[in-house]
Design an enzyme around this catalytic site. Structure first.
Site, mmCIF file in Angstrom:
data_model
loop_
_atom_site.group_PDB
_atom_site.id
_atom_site.type_symbol
_atom_site.label_atom_id
_atom_site.label_comp_id
_atom_site.label_asym_id
_atom_site.label_seq_id
_atom_site.Cartn_x
_atom_site.Cartn_y
_atom_site.Cartn_z
ATOM 1 N N ASN A 32 -12.806 2.035 11.855
ATOM 2 C CA ASN A 32 -14.080 2.523 12.855
ATOM 3 C C ASN A 32 -14.234 3.829 12.708
ATOM 4 O OD1 ASN A 32 -11.557 3.942 13.801
ATOM 5 N ND2 ASN A 32 -11.598 3.003 15.907
ATOM 6 N N GLY A 36 -10.799 8.458 10.107
ATOM 7 C CA GLY A 36 -11.108 8.011 8.664
ATOM 8 C C GLY A 36 -12.341 8.954 8.222
ATOM 9 N N PHE A 72 -3.279 -0.258 8.107
ATOM 10 C CA PHE A 72 -3.134 1.159 8.250
ATOM 11 C C PHE A 72 -3.368 1.729 9.704
ATOM 12 C CE2 PHE A 72 -2.996 0.636 3.783
ATOM 13 C CZ PHE A 72 -1.740 1.270 3.327
ATOM 14 N N ALA A 73 -4.624 0.796 10.326
ATOM 15 C CA ALA A 73 -5.315 1.500 11.368
ATOM 16 C C ALA A 73 -4.411 1.733 12.528
ATOM 17 C CB ALA A 73 -6.288 0.584 11.719
ATOM 18 N N ASN A 91 -4.917 1.285 21.497
ATOM 19 C CA ASN A 91 -5.481 1.110 20.118
ATOM 20 C C ASN A 91 -4.256 0.418 19.156
ATOM 21 O OD1 ASN A 91 -7.811 2.256 18.396
ATOM 22 N ND2 ASN A 91 -5.892 3.103 17.340
ATOM 23 N N SER A 116 6.934 3.366 11.110
ATOM 24 C CA SER A 116 6.988 4.776 11.316
ATOM 25 C C SER A 116 8.596 5.006 11.531
ATOM 26 C CB SER A 116 6.284 5.553 12.190
ATOM 27 O OG SER A 116 6.714 6.949 12.322
ATOM 28 N N TYR A 140 3.758 7.101 20.911
ATOM 29 C CA TYR A 140 3.433 6.481 19.362
ATOM 30 C C TYR A 140 4.584 5.988 18.753
ATOM 31 C CZ TYR A 140 2.924 6.972 14.368
ATOM 32 O OH TYR A 140 2.844 6.698 12.881
ATOM 33 N N LYS A 144 4.767 1.431 17.692
ATOM 34 C CA LYS A 144 5.050 1.043 16.431
ATOM 35 C C LYS A 144 6.223 -0.118 16.559
ATOM 36 C CE LYS A 144 2.338 3.411 13.731
ATOM 37 N NZ LYS A 144 1.190 2.661 12.973
ATOM 38 N N ASP A 284 11.492 16.899 18.763
ATOM 39 C CA ASP A 284 11.577 17.091 17.287
ATOM 40 C C ASP A 284 12.971 17.122 17.021
ATOM 41 O OD1 ASP A 284 9.132 17.303 16.102
ATOM 42 O OD2 ASP A 284 9.009 19.426 16.177
HETATM 43 N N1 LIG Z 1 0.855 10.065 7.665
HETATM 44 C C1 LIG Z 1 2.396 9.880 7.863
HETATM 45 O O1 LIG Z 1 3.120 10.742 7.579
HETATM 46 C C2 LIG Z 1 2.621 8.722 8.506
HETATM 47 C C3 LIG Z 1 4.139 8.463 8.755
HETATM 48 C C4 LIG Z 1 4.476 7.314 9.293
HETATM 49 C C5 LIG Z 1 3.351 6.110 9.860
HETATM 50 N N2 LIG Z 1 2.293 6.288 9.699
HETATM 51 C C6 LIG Z 1 1.390 5.293 9.711
HETATM 52 O O2 LIG Z 1 0.566 5.336 8.567
HETATM 53 C C7 LIG Z 1 -0.736 4.760 9.026
HETATM 54 C C8 LIG Z 1 -1.815 5.460 8.444
HETATM 55 O O3 LIG Z 1 -1.642 6.712 8.730
HETATM 56 P P1 LIG Z 1 -2.731 7.852 8.171
HETATM 57 O O4 LIG Z 1 -1.856 9.191 8.086
HETATM 58 O O5 LIG Z 1 -3.316 7.292 7.115
HETATM 59 O O6 LIG Z 1 -3.832 8.077 9.435
HETATM 60 P P2 LIG Z 1 -5.319 8.382 9.281
HETATM 61 O O7 LIG Z 1 -5.580 8.821 10.981
HETATM 62 O O8 LIG Z 1 -5.577 8.977 8.489
HETATM 63 O O9 LIG Z 1 -5.803 6.893 9.164
HETATM 64 C C9 LIG Z 1 -5.815 5.848 10.113
HETATM 65 C C10 LIG Z 1 -7.141 5.005 9.904
HETATM 66 O O10 LIG Z 1 -7.371 3.837 10.847
HETATM 67 C C11 LIG Z 1 -8.553 3.783 11.507
HETATM 68 N N3 LIG Z 1 -8.432 3.450 12.627
HETATM 69 C C12 LIG Z 1 -7.677 3.973 13.933
HETATM 70 N N4 LIG Z 1 -7.918 3.290 15.082
HETATM 71 C C13 LIG Z 1 -8.801 2.174 14.615
HETATM 72 C C14 LIG Z 1 -9.326 1.088 15.364
HETATM 73 N N5 LIG Z 1 -8.814 0.566 16.424
HETATM 74 N N6 LIG Z 1 -10.063 0.212 14.700
HETATM 75 C C15 LIG Z 1 -10.486 0.316 13.308
HETATM 76 N N7 LIG Z 1 -9.764 1.521 12.468
HETATM 77 C C16 LIG Z 1 -8.952 2.387 13.054
HETATM 78 C C17 LIG Z 1 -8.980 5.455 11.341
HETATM 79 O O11 LIG Z 1 -10.446 5.815 11.479
HETATM 80 C C18 LIG Z 1 -8.549 5.860 10.169
HETATM 81 O O12 LIG Z 1 -9.257 5.619 9.001
HETATM 82 C C19 LIG Z 1 -0.766 4.658 10.575
HETATM 83 O O13 LIG Z 1 -0.623 3.557 11.215
HETATM 84 C C20 LIG Z 1 0.376 5.520 11.014
HETATM 85 O O14 LIG Z 1 0.984 5.681 12.166
HETATM 86 C C21 LIG Z 1 1.972 7.527 9.013
#
Ligand SMILES: NC(=O)c1ccc[n+]([C@@H]2O[C@H](COP(=O)([O-])OP(=O)(O)OC[C@H]3O[C@@H](n4cnc5c(N)ncnc54)[C@H](O)[C@@H]3O)[C@@H](O)[C@H]2O)c1
Length: 334
Positions: A32, A36, A72-73, A91, A116, A140, A144, A284
């Site tokens: 969405n 992203g 991943f969303a 969400n 996570s 958060y 998860k 933290d």
């Molecule tokens: N980055 C990290 O270090 C980390 C650590 C642990 C877990 N995670 C998990 O990994 C996943 C990806 O993380 P990231 O860092 O790439 O985050 P990010 O925010 O870059 O990517 C999330 C993507 O999901 C899309 N999105 C969010 N809600 C949506 C919805 N309702 N409908 C459609 N699309 C939606 C966003 O537009 C985005 O493109 C997430 O679930 C996050 O919780 C990330």
């Protein structure tokens, strides 16, 4: 394989897309664009839809078949989740439930879920394995854990197979330099340190220097996004052989303090990076480091790109070209 990737325009999702495409798999992104980036689609089909829009989601995915979904969303900023928990429950949980409903209708069986380390809460051991108690300390992490439990329930009903991957700190960028970490505002440590190195007007804050660690700053476990993508790929292959519910930690298995990360960034950029010490942030923990024996043994996975210097070098290489990638994509849109 043909794979649906909700969140494929985000940071980790786009690296998964690239990994699969490089191995000649077919990828369809669903996003969405809330956090992203359009330029991260790498020429794949993109279904623009919000997971919360149930009717539109059903319509856009009507009769579409996939060998698996890598989901991943999500919203993933801890401090935002504390300020606005409803946004996160809605969400992250309701959005995932809508996705699972459509998977059931379309008879898509396999889902890999981005969980996570936040599900563990305050660690009670130096290294955290998958059997560590799950007591998340922020909304958060709670969302998860709720999704994990829901997926487990669904696998017990025999409707789907689910694998939950609990990431520690994702970091680094693609070797292709086409994609990397890019949020506004940036909330992650390594891109923020690099940005303050490049642009002296930007502040890099260290939250607390009086933790019970050798240099007083928090210790975290950083995993290269390429290693994350590789683990998803192996997990998906494993799911095609066995139907069940699985959880794996994904980290490097080693911890680095914030100060050590700053020092390595200084080496890589060959520059002094100024910083300010701020008060500790609520919630933290001092040390968060993964035990990754399960993923290594069962999936045959090794985080062999996650040496900290390599993580920082790839992140820096992307940071140097990021603006021109964004500019070029804006030009294409016009
Ligand atoms: N980055 C990290 O270090 C980390 C650590 C642990 C877990 N995670 C998990 O990994 C996943 C990806 O993380 P990231 O860092 O790439 O985050 P990010 O925010 O870059 O990517 C999330 C993507 O999901 C899309 N999105 C969010 N809600 C949506 C919805 N309702 N409908 C459609 N699309 C939606 C966003 O537009 C985005 O493109 C997430 O679930 C996050 O919780 C990330």
């Amino acid at each position: 394989m043909k794979i649906l990737i909700p969140g494929g325009l985000g940071y980790i999702g786009s690296h998964m897309v690239e990994f699969l495409r490089d191995r000649n798999h077919e990828v369809v992104i669903l996003d969405n664009l809330s956090t992203g980036n359009e330029w991260a689609s790498l020429g794949c089909e993109v279904i623009l839809v919000d997971l919360l829009d149930r009717d539109e989601l059903k319509k856009k995915l009507c009769k579409r078949k996939f060998d698996g979904v890598i989901h991943f969303a999500a919203k993933s900023i801890v401090s935002e989740s504390v300020l606005n928990p409803d946004l996160y429950y809605e969400n992250n949980f309701v959005g995932t439930k809508n996705l699972i409903d459509v998977m059931e209708i379309n008879e898509i069986q396999n889902i890999i879920f981005s969980s996570s380390a936040a599900v563990y809460g305050n660690p009670i051991s130096n290294k955290i394995d998958e059997n560590h108690p799950t007591v998340p300390i922020n909304p958060y992490g709670k969302t998860k854990l709720m999704v994990e439990k829901y997926l487990e329930e669904k696998t017990l009903e025999g409707k789907i197979n689910a694998t939950c991957l609990r990431y520690f700190n994702a970091a680094g960028a693609s070797y292709s330099k086409k994609i990397g970490e890019c949020r506004e505002p940036e909330t992650h440590l390594i891109p923020n340190i690099i940005r303050s190195g490049i642009n002296k007007d930007l502040n890099f804050d260290i939250f607390g220097d009086n933790y019970d660690t050798p240099d007083g700053t928090c210790i975290r476990d950083y995993i290269h996004v390429f290693d994350l993508a590789k683990a998803h790929y192996l997990a998906l292959k494993e799911m095609n052989q066995k139907s069940n519910f699985q959880i794996y930690n994904l980290g490097s298995g080693a911890g680095f303090s914030i100060m050590e990360i700053k020092n390595t960034c200084e080496q890589v950029l060959n520059i002094n990076i100024p910083y300010k010490i701020r008060p500790r942030r609520e919630g933290d923990p001092a040390i968060l480091v993964s035990d990754i024996n399960k993923a290594s043994k069962v999936l045959g996975w090794k985080p062999d790109n996650s040496e900290i210097k390599n993580i920082i070098e790839t992140a820096y290489n992307f940071e140097k070209v990021k603006d021109s990638i964004i500019e070029a994509s804006n030009g294409t849109d016009k």
